[in-house]
Design an enzyme around this catalytic site. Sequence first.
Site, PDB file in Angstrom:
ATOM      1  CG  ASP A 276      48.491  27.843  18.323  1.00 48.33           C
ATOM      2  OD1 ASP A 276      47.974  28.333  19.226  1.00 48.33           O
ATOM      3  OD2 ASP A 276      49.070  26.836  18.099  1.00 48.33           O
TER       4      ASP A 276
ATOM      5  CE  LYS B  38      56.011  36.664   5.381  1.00 49.72           C
ATOM      6  NZ  LYS B  38      56.204  38.135   5.820  1.00 49.72           N
TER       7      LYS B  38
ATOM      8  CG  ASP C 131      48.232  31.935  22.323  1.00 50.24           C
ATOM      9  OD1 ASP C 131      46.991  31.375  22.222  1.00 50.24           O
ATOM     10  OD2 ASP C 131      48.863  30.965  22.646  1.00 50.24           O
TER      11      ASP C 131
ATOM     12  CE1 TYR D 254      51.334  24.388  14.324  1.00 49.89           C
ATOM     13  CE2 TYR D 254      49.118  24.385  15.274  1.00 49.89           C
ATOM     14  CZ  TYR D 254      50.478  24.937  15.334  1.00 49.89           C
ATOM     15  OH  TYR D 254      50.871  26.320  15.760  1.00 49.89           O
TER      16      TYR D 254
ATOM     17  CG  ASP E  33      54.915  40.117   8.060  1.00 50.32           C
ATOM     18  OD1 ASP E  33      53.736  40.159   7.325  1.00 50.32           O
ATOM     19  OD2 ASP E  33      55.950  40.452   7.471  1.00 50.32           O
TER      20      ASP E  33
END
Length: 371
Positions: free
Chosen positions: A248, A192, A252, A142, A224
């Site tokens: 993020d 990851k 959610d 970001y 994942d």
Amino acid sequence: MGTYRIAVLPGDGVGKEVTSGAVEVLQAIASRFHHQFIFKYGLIGGEAIDRKGTPLPDETLHMCRQSDAVLLGAVGGPKWDKNPPHLRPEKGLLAIRKEMNLFANLRPVKVYPSLADSSPLKAHIIREADLLIVRELTGGLYFGKPSGRRVENGEEAAIDTLLYKREEVKRILKTAFELARKRRKKVTSVDKANVLESSRMWREIAEEVACDYPDVELEHMLVDNAAMQLIRNPKQFDVLVTENMFGDILSDEASMLTGSLGMLPSASLSTTGPSLYEPIHGSAPDLAGQNKANPIATILSAAMMLRLSFGLNKEADAIEKAVQQVLTSGYRTVDVAKKGQHVVSTKDMVDEIRATILDDEAIFNIMAVYA
């Protein structure tokens, strides 16, 4: 008795409604516990673009820096979707995080027994789930440079850069371990590392930091797999710590354990000044102005403010227990209501929580814990 200065940034969409509700609840706390909260209001996001020509006006940033804490609603909406990148409402949110050094985003996920049937997951999977997601907030994709559009061999292309410095990673990991020490003493570091070099560095630093916390268990989990495990067995987690974009997405996803984005609060901690508190949901423009939005995430964010910024633990407990009592009594906003349940408006939910805080018998039961 204490006096506390709170900067309120309602933002866009339902942000105005839910922050108004949280302010009412804080005023009830002030009355009950003899504190004074001084609220000052500022612009951010789309409304700031419309009125000031920028998603984060200088006067808003100055006001926030002069406050003891910041309460934010939400930013964004389709009205500004076609704006150039520097005039998108979300730029205001990213800018305030960077300018105020809000490096650690804490997102607690706790399933209320009375809402177990509101989740799309089976009740026996989510019941008693209680976890904390710690998200790095000022690095990663970001904020990395370069970022933008360009032409590669005559074809349009886009680039975003995932950049992390060692100290940024170490800082967020230490925060996670410190928080785990106050909970169930387990940290799950999500990365990851099988693909990304940034994740391999992240994992190395996690191992180094863990040496300073021999009483806290560390496990590594690929993002994942973490996404799957949150749905399969969320009760295995205590504190999850991860980089900006993974956090993020996972937070959610985790909101569905509680049944709605409207239930999850968050705190963004600063290294140099006031911290910021906000619900994790967006501006929900389809609900704006209809008195339907769930204010609980923002109200619980205010409780986090009382506890983390002001050290007012019993006052924070009063809010959290009032929320729990109102939900147990059967009150539901539309996002968490099942067929046949009593659906109330934003204002009605706020009024019920506020009335519970001001009720002498209810507050006596809460205060008895501190006797």
